[in-house]
Design an enzyme around this catalytic site. Structure first.
Site, PDB file in Angstrom:
ATOM      1  N   ASP A  46      -4.347   1.084  90.143  1.00 19.69           N
ATOM      2  CA  ASP A  46      -2.927   1.396  90.337  1.00 19.69           C
ATOM      3  C   ASP A  46      -2.304   1.821  89.002  1.00 19.69           C
ATOM      4  O   ASP A  46      -1.130   2.190  88.941  1.00 19.69           O
ATOM      5  CB  ASP A  46      -2.164   0.240  91.007  1.00 19.69           C
ATOM      6  CG  ASP A  46      -2.174  -1.035  90.200  1.00 19.69           C
ATOM      7  OD1 ASP A  46      -2.894  -1.111  89.187  1.00 19.69           O
ATOM      8  OD2 ASP A  46      -1.452  -1.986  90.590  1.00 19.69           O
ATOM      9  N   ASP A  64      -7.548  -0.230  94.100  1.00 21.65           N
ATOM     10  CA  ASP A  64      -6.569  -1.291  93.825  1.00 21.65           C
ATOM     11  C   ASP A  64      -5.587  -1.450  94.974  1.00 21.65           C
ATOM     12  O   ASP A  64      -5.132  -0.451  95.548  1.00 21.65           O
ATOM     13  CB  ASP A  64      -5.749  -0.915  92.582  1.00 21.65           C
ATOM     14  CG  ASP A  64      -6.163  -1.698  91.358  1.00 21.65           C
ATOM     15  OD1 ASP A  64      -6.865  -2.722  91.491  1.00 21.65           O
ATOM     16  OD2 ASP A  64      -5.786  -1.275  90.251  1.00 21.65           O
ATOM     17  N   LYS A  87      -9.564  -4.175  95.001  1.00 22.34           N
ATOM     18  CA  LYS A  87      -9.264  -5.107  93.906  1.00 22.34           C
ATOM     19  C   LYS A  87      -7.821  -5.564  94.067  1.00 22.34           C
ATOM     20  O   LYS A  87      -6.959  -4.771  94.425  1.00 22.34           O
ATOM     21  CB  LYS A  87      -9.460  -4.431  92.547  1.00 22.34           C
ATOM     22  CG  LYS A  87      -9.091  -5.323  91.353  1.00 22.34           C
ATOM     23  CD  LYS A  87      -9.626  -4.795  90.041  1.00 22.34           C
ATOM     24  CE  LYS A  87      -8.789  -3.744  89.390  1.00 22.34           C
ATOM     25  NZ  LYS A  87      -7.385  -4.106  89.117  1.00 22.34           N
ATOM     26  N   GLU A 146      -8.728  -9.297  82.166  1.00 18.48           N
ATOM     27  CA  GLU A 146      -7.963  -8.360  81.324  1.00 18.48           C
ATOM     28  C   GLU A 146      -7.218  -9.088  80.208  1.00 18.48           C
ATOM     29  O   GLU A 146      -6.523 -10.076  80.444  1.00 18.48           O
ATOM     30  CB  GLU A 146      -6.963  -7.561  82.189  1.00 18.48           C
ATOM     31  CG  GLU A 146      -6.134  -6.601  81.340  1.00 18.48           C
ATOM     32  CD  GLU A 146      -5.430  -5.494  82.108  1.00 18.48           C
ATOM     33  OE1 GLU A 146      -5.646  -5.361  83.330  1.00 18.48           O
ATOM     34  OE2 GLU A 146      -4.666  -4.749  81.458  1.00 18.48           O
TER      35      GLU A 146
HETATM   36  O1  KIV Z   1      -5.235  -0.256  87.400  1.00 18.75           O
HETATM   37  C1  KIV Z   1      -6.196  -0.246  86.625  1.00 18.75           C
HETATM   38  O2  KIV Z   1      -6.632   0.792  86.102  1.00 18.75           O
HETATM   39  C2  KIV Z   1      -6.806  -1.541  86.326  1.00 18.75           C
HETATM   40  C3  KIV Z   1      -7.693  -1.607  85.134  1.00 18.75           C
HETATM   41  C4  KIV Z   1      -6.869  -1.594  83.915  1.00 18.75           C
HETATM   42  C5  KIV Z   1      -8.604  -2.772  85.201  1.00 18.75           C
HETATM   43  O3  KIV Z   1      -6.556  -2.491  86.995  1.00 18.75           O
END
Ligand code: KIV
Length: 279
Positions: free
Chosen positions: A44, A83, A113, A182
């Site tokens: 995201d 995401d 995710k 993270e």
């Molecule tokens: O949104 C994203 O790109 C992420 C990464 C920073 C792990 O969650």
């Protein structure tokens, strides 16, 4: 070889580091896939890198489905994770399962995710029970930027470090097949990697994780609004793009482009007729 939940788990067991990069469109997904990267994350983060928002909070399910479908068409061997955007899973377990399902059915992702530890374990369990693999995301969770007071390193004091370890154990227990760590101290990430059976993927979490992820705009020097300490530029593509845009502008203005080799031919007689008729 196609990456799957099984090959990724095997990589942890064999100490073969897992590589992950973000992508948000077909062409970049194809390039990343051809480079042999194991996992493509449709993060995201696209809210910031592609859509120009200040943070990831305004990103919608429609944004995520649209970009995930583009990436899925370009990824042949890479495992695609999408995401779940802010408020697509926090509201209820039902919303979480429904929206995760949309990312799989409409976006053709292989897994989803979501951000959070113990607080989202019910969602992780229900999504996993619906046969959708879940990658958890703990430590600095950008969707909580307002609660954290900005993008800040997490887990530096005993209480928060313990909470992150407990979150890692809880998401594994709930069924997550992988967890993103993270912006936490390297030694804390190494401890979590040691005690978990599932792979850990670090971003700003040091070298002890089972794999690494970066936002491709960051590693190519294409996004200059923020420059976190953990980012390394593996290329200066942003600079190269600007140079190319300037050359294009100059050549169009000077009429150097397009040259003869870039043009299409037509018979002289046809042109003579056309000139006679229209001039
Ligand atoms: O949104 C994203 O790109 C992420 C990464 C920073 C792990 O969650």
């Amino acid at each position: 070889m196609k990456s799957t939940v099984l090959t990724l788990q095997k990589q942890k067991e064999e100490g073969n580091k897992i590589t992950m990069l973000t992508a948000y469109d077909y062409s970049v997904a194809k390039l990343i896939d051809a480079a042999g990267i194991d996992v493509i994350l449709v993060g995201d983060s696209l809210g910031m890198t592609m859509l120009g928002y200040e943070d990831t909070l305004p990103v919608t399910m429609e944004d995520m489905i649209h970009h995930t479908a583009c990436v899925s068409r370009g990824a042949k061997d890479a495992f695609v994770i999408a995401d779940m955007p802010f408020m697509s899973y926090q509201t209820s377990v039902r919303d979480a399962v429904y929206n995760a399902g949309r990312l799989i059915k409409e976006g053709h992702a292989h897994a989803i995710k979501l951000e959070g530890g113990a607080s989202v374990c019910e969602q992780i369990k229900a999504i996993t029970e619906a046969s959708i693999p879940v990658c958890a995301h703990i430590g600095l969770t950008p969707q909580s930027t307002n609660a954290f007071g900005g993008f800040k390193v997490q887990g530096k004091n005993m209480q928060r470090a313990k909470q992150i370890v407990e979150d890692a154990l809880s998401v594994q227990e709930a069924g997550a097949f992988m967890v993103t760590l993270e912006c936490i101290p390297e030694k804390l990430a190494s401890l979590i990697t040691d005690i978990l059976d599932i792979p850990t993927i670090g971003i700003g979490a040091g070298n002890g994780c089972d794999g690494q992820v970066l936002v491709y705009h960051d590693m190519l020097g294409m996004f200059t609004d923020l420059k976190p300490k953990f980012v390394k530029h593996f290329g200066n593509i942003g600079e190269e793009m600007t140079k190319a845009f300037v050359s294009y502008r100059d050549e169009v203005k000077s009429k150097a482009y397009p040259a003869t080799e870039h043009t299409f031919k037509i018979e002289d007689e046809i042109m003579e007729e056309l000139y006679k008729e229209y001039r």
